[in-house]
Design an enzyme around this catalytic site. Structure first.
Site, short mmCIF file in Angstrom:
data_model
loop_
_atom_site.label_atom_id
_atom_site.label_comp_id
_atom_site.label_asym_id
_atom_site.label_seq_id
_atom_site.Cartn_x
_atom_site.Cartn_y
_atom_site.Cartn_z
CE1 TYR A 41 -4.51 -0.97 0.41
CE2 TYR A 41 -3.34 -2.90 1.23
CZ TYR A 41 -4.50 -2.32 0.75
OH TYR A 41 -5.64 -3.08 0.59
CB VAL A 42 3.45 2.52 2.32
CG1 VAL A 42 4.32 3.77 2.43
CG2 VAL A 42 2.57 2.40 3.56
#
Length: 252
Positions: A157-158
């Site tokens: 995600y990041v």
């Protein structure tokens, strides 16, 4: 090929190791006066010594944290004082690999996400904001942002968020600053060989691209030098993948 870079002046953030150090070396070999920035003073000193020996001339180290407004402003002031001006900004400073773990939604930590984005995305914005008035006054400049191919994939995600945001930031810079003679482009490397890459990692990365080998940091650095050149003025606001080609995908 003469890239017409001799005498230009550049800041390379995250310049004390990996891709950033390779970029500083490539620009220096083209005659650019380079200031490298980093948070780790020991690594910065070692990289400065290595680069100066390889180039046969001065390389300027400046300790800076791109996650902090005052530190970035000081970086730009110090670089201008040392080099006599700035023509090229290469944004490369980031938390290696992104905040981890973040493969699943439940694993994403909000504080870690914000800290990571503050250094890479907001950090790139800070340095561009600090440098842009000097480039605009001169009527010429180059901003090259280093992202990552996680911008185009899922699984972290990041990493996806921060690198996708770098492309968006870059296009905004390109549209605003282009009429002032300043171009802004982003390079998305994939897995790349640096001084810390293991043979096991190289073999794994080679299996995931279309050239069957890992891309070397020097190849990313060469592309940065091309985009930094006065000859590259027709390229603005573009995202360029440099990971050896992603199998079975079509980007257009």
């Amino acid at each position: 090929m003469d890239l017409k870079l001799a005498g230009k002046r550049a800041i390379v953030t995250g310049g004390s190791r990996g891709i950033g150090k390779a970029i500083a070396l490539a620009l220096g070999r083209e005659g650019v006066e380079v200031a490298i920035a980093g948070r780790d003073s020991v690594a910065l000193e070692a990289a400065t010594f290595e680069l100066a020996n390889a180039l046969g001339r001065r390389v300027t180290p400046i300790r800076a944290d791109t996650g902090d407004d005052a530190s970035v402003d000081n970086l730009v002031r110090a670089a201008i004082a040392e080099l006599g001006g700035i023509d090229i900004l290469v944004n490369n400073a980031a938390t290696p690999g992104g905040a981890a773990p973040a493969a699943r939604l439940a694993e994403v930590d909000g504080a870690a996400l914000l800290a990571d984005v503050n250094v890479k995305v907001a950090g790139y914005l800070r340095t561009a904001r600090a440098v842009a008035p000097h480039l605009a006054e001169a009527g010429w400049g180059r901003i090259i942002n280093i992202g990552g191919l996680a911008a185009r994939t899922t699984g972290h995600y990041v990493a996806s968020i921060r690198n996708g945001a770098v492309s968006s930031l870059t296009k905004n810079l390109a549209d605003e600053l282009g009429p002032r003679g300043i171009t802004a482009n982003v390079i998305h490397p994939g897995g790349t060989r640096t001084e810390k890459t293991t043979p096991e990692a190289e073999a794994r990365i080679a299996q995931g691209n279309t050239i069957g080998r890992i891309v070397d940091a020097s190849e990313i650095a060469w592309l940065v030098a091309v985009l930094a050149s006065p000859l590259s003025g027709a390229i603005n606001g573009q995202t360029i993948a440099a990971g050896g080609g992603v199998p079975k995908t079509i980007d257009y």
